[in-house]
Design an enzyme around this catalytic site. Structure first.
Site, PDB file in Angstrom:
ATOM      1  N   ALA A   9     -15.108 -57.573  80.581  1.00  0.00           N
ATOM      2  CA  ALA A   9     -13.794 -57.011  80.288  1.00  0.00           C
ATOM      3  C   ALA A   9     -13.575 -55.737  81.098  1.00  0.00           C
ATOM      4  O   ALA A   9     -12.461 -55.382  81.446  1.00  0.00           O
ATOM      5  CB  ALA A   9     -13.692 -56.706  78.802  1.00  0.00           C
TER       6      ALA A   9
ATOM      7  N   LYS B  63     -21.560 -52.573  90.823  1.00  0.00           N
ATOM      8  CA  LYS B  63     -20.731 -52.644  89.632  1.00  0.00           C
ATOM      9  C   LYS B  63     -19.382 -52.022  89.987  1.00  0.00           C
ATOM     10  O   LYS B  63     -19.323 -50.881  90.428  1.00  0.00           O
ATOM     11  CB  LYS B  63     -21.380 -51.847  88.511  1.00  0.00           C
ATOM     12  CG  LYS B  63     -20.647 -51.977  87.197  1.00  0.00           C
ATOM     13  CD  LYS B  63     -21.555 -51.530  86.080  1.00  0.00           C
ATOM     14  CE  LYS B  63     -20.910 -51.763  84.733  1.00  0.00           C
ATOM     15  NZ  LYS B  63     -21.833 -51.510  83.639  1.00  0.00           N
TER      16      LYS B  63
ATOM     17  N   ILE C   8     -21.377 -62.001  90.291  1.00  0.00           N
ATOM     18  CA  ILE C   8     -22.385 -62.445  89.325  1.00  0.00           C
ATOM     19  C   ILE C   8     -21.780 -62.574  87.924  1.00  0.00           C
ATOM     20  O   ILE C   8     -21.935 -63.586  87.274  1.00  0.00           O
ATOM     21  CB  ILE C   8     -23.571 -61.449  89.259  1.00  0.00           C
ATOM     22  CG1 ILE C   8     -24.156 -61.220  90.639  1.00  0.00           C
ATOM     23  CG2 ILE C   8     -24.616 -61.900  88.265  1.00  0.00           C
ATOM     24  CD1 ILE C   8     -24.921 -62.367  91.190  1.00  0.00           C
ATOM     25  N   THR C   9     -21.167 -61.523  87.444  1.00  0.00           N
ATOM     26  CA  THR C   9     -20.484 -61.624  86.151  1.00  0.00           C
ATOM     27  C   THR C   9     -19.181 -60.844  86.164  1.00  0.00           C
ATOM     28  O   THR C   9     -18.975 -59.961  86.997  1.00  0.00           O
ATOM     29  CB  THR C   9     -21.303 -61.071  84.960  1.00  0.00           C
ATOM     30  OG1 THR C   9     -21.477 -59.671  85.153  1.00  0.00           O
ATOM     31  CG2 THR C   9     -22.640 -61.734  84.789  1.00  0.00           C
TER      32      THR C   9
ATOM     33  N   LEU D  92     -19.570 -57.491  88.429  1.00  0.00           N
ATOM     34  CA  LEU D  92     -20.875 -57.244  89.012  1.00  0.00           C
ATOM     35  C   LEU D  92     -21.082 -58.171  90.201  1.00  0.00           C
ATOM     36  O   LEU D  92     -20.923 -59.382  90.087  1.00  0.00           O
ATOM     37  CB  LEU D  92     -21.962 -57.495  87.964  1.00  0.00           C
ATOM     38  CG  LEU D  92     -23.353 -57.023  88.368  1.00  0.00           C
ATOM     39  CD1 LEU D  92     -23.419 -55.507  88.315  1.00  0.00           C
ATOM     40  CD2 LEU D  92     -24.404 -57.619  87.453  1.00  0.00           C
TER      41      LEU D  92
ATOM     42  N   ASP E 129     -25.759 -51.560  73.953  1.00  0.00           N
ATOM     43  CA  ASP E 129     -25.471 -52.992  74.019  1.00  0.00           C
ATOM     44  C   ASP E 129     -26.774 -53.739  74.263  1.00  0.00           C
ATOM     45  O   ASP E 129     -26.897 -54.521  75.201  1.00  0.00           O
ATOM     46  CB  ASP E 129     -24.464 -53.260  75.152  1.00  0.00           C
ATOM     47  CG  ASP E 129     -23.948 -54.687  75.139  1.00  0.00           C
ATOM     48  OD1 ASP E 129     -23.378 -55.121  76.159  1.00  0.00           O
ATOM     49  OD2 ASP E 129     -24.127 -55.367  74.111  1.00  0.00           O
TER      50      ASP E 129
END
Lengths: 267, 201, 349
Positions: free
Chosen positions: A34, A53, A30-31, A38, A162
């Site tokens: 750094a 993750k 998915i992503t 995921l 974040d």
């Protein structure tokens, strides 16, 4: 904060070791941030979607330091998520983890991030040439929900670290909505707010940390949705009501704003 | 009609199957526990008191962890079956986990899990046969609808320390009221506690 | 065009003369000399002593630089000096010298931000187009990326600079400050192999070093009191080399991490390391591994340009001067606090 990077996708990505054994569907990347990757996959049974993750080993770090850090971060994130869940803060549930192998399996949250929903909604309004003020009720209501969710998070002694509109999800309310009503859900700002991506979260009750959380969110709204920025006051208003001491945080926020990024360092 | 369920969990090798069977009103708990304590090799099973199981997923989560730890050479207990019982625990006290989750003379509802591995293969039919002859009780479907009637929620909350807060005090924003949702809430909190075994704050 | 630059924000006094021949052609370093105020082992440099050192050496260095460059006063277009950030008294002493030259030679002044000086020199020397910049020295630790006429700070040290941390530890161990404390820590670290558990303080894009300094100071004290200490993990005897090794591995990993975060955020895979700590080979190595892993590369410089110097001030100053920027005498102050993003980078698009 954007966590995608195009460069690294060029590199042939091997699936994390946890995925070496079969599953009903191939895990979907998915992503790629750094720090971590995921994936969307399944937990225990094909019918239970999950997010995995994975924190890969970093070749530049000394191996002992690398293992230490990875373990610490996986556990830290899991602890925070479990604590939030226990206290009723809307976050993904923790299903399983393996800190030595560097992975964490959590509940898959259906829906879309606020950033995208908001953009779609603003675009639709523009396309349909709706006058200002029409439908603003929905936008205000969304802001209220955001303020309430962040308030609850801070109230239990956690700061996100974040907080951007990409880390707030809108989950469709009715379960059945997943099958049928998805079309209708897309163009609205409805749904439950779920906070995601606690990779930078920490347990803190410091007003400074809470104010910085709000500041980051304020900036995020500002940079990606200038139209929505002016309505951020609604977020703060609701936040201020959400727990005892919230107003002190709002005062701190004024300080943080004025400071800009950080204090200058003495040379 | 097979009440014994055979599952291949996601992300585990196809060579490692999980057999699960659920029994109601067992009469020979003491005898069964004795077999385990004696190390009787015919009885290599995870015997779990169904009263402390919230749902099917709860049990499978423990099985997944135990098999994963087996594959990674990280067992902390004697074998993968005792490890399943240990994996239900929120802390690292192995002996305590057997007392809390394992079979005791007072167990009335029993969940049995058998892991089939390349080194110790176990076919479903064999397992069912052995259980039928060894367990004095009524075999029932291993489903949430049946399990939920056996669950001792208060006991589970106590073991996993879910009595303060626990999402009950504050609104979760979800559609409330339905018993199913409460159970789901309990289930995820239990999974979280298991995942953090020994490292909670 | 030709500019002379004066730098003295810390204990290095640098004078450099640079020539920008014509647009498109690379800059030419006509002279670049430096004299460092080195204190005895175990001592840091105090502002007033440092200022005295700079005052004592500046005229000599300027004369020497002019001779080496083979230029006359007429050839000089402007006098650049470090406006800040840095230590108060040393900055002042160099600013006074710059003003003096300005009045004497009838040339305009250009006040330069020390960090921008490092960045611009780095870009010029390495040719890196638009890298993420890690600026690490005794006084600064910042992760910077250029956007819309500013060098924006993406991450930084929240308390003390990494170089400061290393320098102070060198004092704890009473290591020589010659040529630089950080250099000697690096040499000692090469002999270490035990990795001790030290606090790793990265918070998002920022980091902090006072915690790890406190810890390593305590360990050094323990080791001094009990030289037979063993590492709990490996059972090996711990040496001061191991302390240096552990400190480096940990603080450099922190720097590489925040740099990587910034790179992911802006979508870049180039890194430029500037500042004195950038001379460290281990840091360059680690950064190189990370950059390579992302399909990019790391750019660095040798000590001529990495360590504080006058040529970077001349270079950055001349870039600004060419866009019409000058610092009138009345405004030729200096300031201890001068954030990198306060500078309007008119010379880039």
């Amino acid at each position: 904060m954007k966590t995608e990077t195009k460069q690294a996708v060029n590199k042939q990505r091997v699936l994390p070791p946890v995925f070496q054994y079969p599953s009903a569907a191939v895990p979907l990347l998915i992503t790629q941030g750094a720090e971590a990757l995921l994936y969307r996959s399944t937990y225990l049974l094909p019918s239970i979607p999950c997010a995995l993750k994975y924190r890969p080993s970093k070749p530049y770090r000394h191996p002992i330091l690398d293992v230490r850090l990875t373990k610490h971060r996986i556990l830290s994130e899991a602890r925070v998520l479990v604590k939030c869940k226990r206290e009723g803060v809307p976050v993904p549930a923790v299903y399983a983890l393996d800190e030595a192998a560097g992975w964490l399996m959590i509940e898959w949250i259906e829906g879309e991030v606020v950033r995208i929903r908001l953009n779609e909604w603003l675009k639709r309004r523009k396309d349909e040439d709706l006058a200002e003020g029409v439908d603003d009720e929905q936008l205000l209501e969304l802001m209220t929900r955001v303020g309430s969710a962040v308030g609850r998070l801070h109230a239990v002694g956690v700061v996100h670290g974040d907080l951007t509109t990409s880390n707030l999800m809108l989950r469709p309310r009715s379960r059945e909505g997943l099958n049928g009503d998805l079309g209708a859900a897309v163009n609205t700002l409805e749904g439950d707010i779920v906070l995601i991506d606690f990779g930078l979260a920490s347990q803190s009750q410091a007003d400074e940390d809470r104010a910085v959380d709000l500041y980051v969110l304020e900036r995020a709204f500002g940079s990606t949705h200038p139209r929505a920025e002016s309505l951020f006051g609604e977020v703060l208003r609701e936040y201020g009501k959400s727990f005892k001491g919230a107003n002190v945080v709002l005062k701190k926020l004024e300080e943080v704003r004025m400071r800009g990024r950080k204090r200058s360092m003495i040379g | 009609m097979a009440l014994l369920q055979t599952l291949h969990l996601e992300h585990l090798p196809s060579s490692h199957a999980i057999h699960a069977a659920l029994y109601r009103d067992i009469k020979n708990a003491t005898h069964l526990q004795q077999q385990l304590l004696n190390g009787n090799t015919d009885f290599e099973y995870a015997f779990i008191d169904a009263g402390v199981i919230v749902s099917k997923i709860h049990a499978l989560a423990a099985a997944y962890r135990a098999v994963n730890d087996l594959l990674e050479n990280r067992l902390r207990s004697r074998n993968v079956h005792s490890e399943i019982v240990f994996s239900l625990s929120p802390n690292n006290n192995i002996a305590e986990s057997f007392r809390r989750f394992g079979i005791t003379p007072t167990t009335t509802n029993l969940l049995i899990i058998k892991v089939s591995t390349p080194t110790s293969p176990a076919a479903a039919s064999e397992v069912q046969e052995h259980l039928t002859s060894s367990i004095e009780g009524e075999q029932v479907p291993f489903e949430d609808s049946v399990l939920s009637q056996m669950t001792d929620v208060a006991r589970i909350k106590k073991i996993y320390k879910l009595n303060s807060g626990g999402g009950g005090g504050k609104k979760t924003g979800q559609v409330n009221g339905a018993k199913g949702d409460e159970r789901k809430e309990l289930e995820v909190l239990v999974l979280g506690a298991m995942a953090l075994r020994g490292v909670t704050n | 065009m030709i500019a002379i630059g004066l730098e003295g924000s810390a204990n290095k006094l640098g004078v450099g003369i640079i020539s920008h021949p014509s647009p498109g052609k690379p800059a030419k370093v006509l002279s670049n000399i430096r004299h460092t105020f080195v204190t005895p082992p175990g001592e840091g440099f105090l502002p007033k002593d440092t200022a005295k050192h700079h005052r004592t050496w500046v005229v000599r260095l300027v004369k020497q630089a002019m001779v080496e460059a083979g230029v006359s006063i007429n050839d000089i277009d402007c006098i650049c000096y470090t406006k800040g950030p840095g230590m108060g008294a040393p900055l002042q002493s160099v600013a006074v010298a710059a003003r003096m030259l300005s009045l004497l030679w009838q040339k305009e002044l250009v006040g330069v931000n020390h960090c921008v000086g490092h960045i611009e020199m780095g870009r010029e020397i390495t040719g890196a187009q638009n890298p993420v910049v890690l600026y690490v020295s005794g006084g600064n630790t910042q992760v910077i990326a250029y956007a819309e006429q500013r060098y924006r700070i993406f991450g930084e040290a929240l308390d003390i600079a990494v170089g400061n941390c290393l320098d102070r530890f060198a004092r704890t161990l009473e290591i020589s400050n010659d040529p630089a404390p950080g250099y000697n820590i690096e040499q000692l670290a090469k002999k270490g192999k035990v990795l001790l558990d030290l606090p790793y303080a990265v918070k998002g894009m920022d980091c902090s070093f006072s915690g790890i300094l406190a810890s390593i100071d305590i360990l050094a004290g323990d080791l001094k009191a009990n030289p037979d200490q063993r590492d709990p993990l490996t059972g090996e005897v711990i040496t001061t080399a191991d302390l240096c090794f552990s400190l480096q591995e940990t603080v450099y990993a922190m720097l590489v991490e925040i740099t990587e975060r910034a790179m992911a955020h802006v979508g870049s895979n180039q890194v430029l390391i500037v500042g004195g700590v950038g001379c460290n080979e281990r840091l360059q190595e680690m950064m190189g591994i990370m950059a390579k892993d992302r399909g990019g590369s790391v750019f660095g410089m040798d000590e001529r340009f990495a360590i504080d110097n006058g040529i970077m001030i001349a270079h950055a100053g001349l870039e600004a001067y060419k866009t019409g920027f000058t610092t009138p005498l009345e405004e030729s102050t200096c300031t201890q606090r001068f954030r990198t993003d306060e500078v309007f980078v008119r010379w880039r698009d």
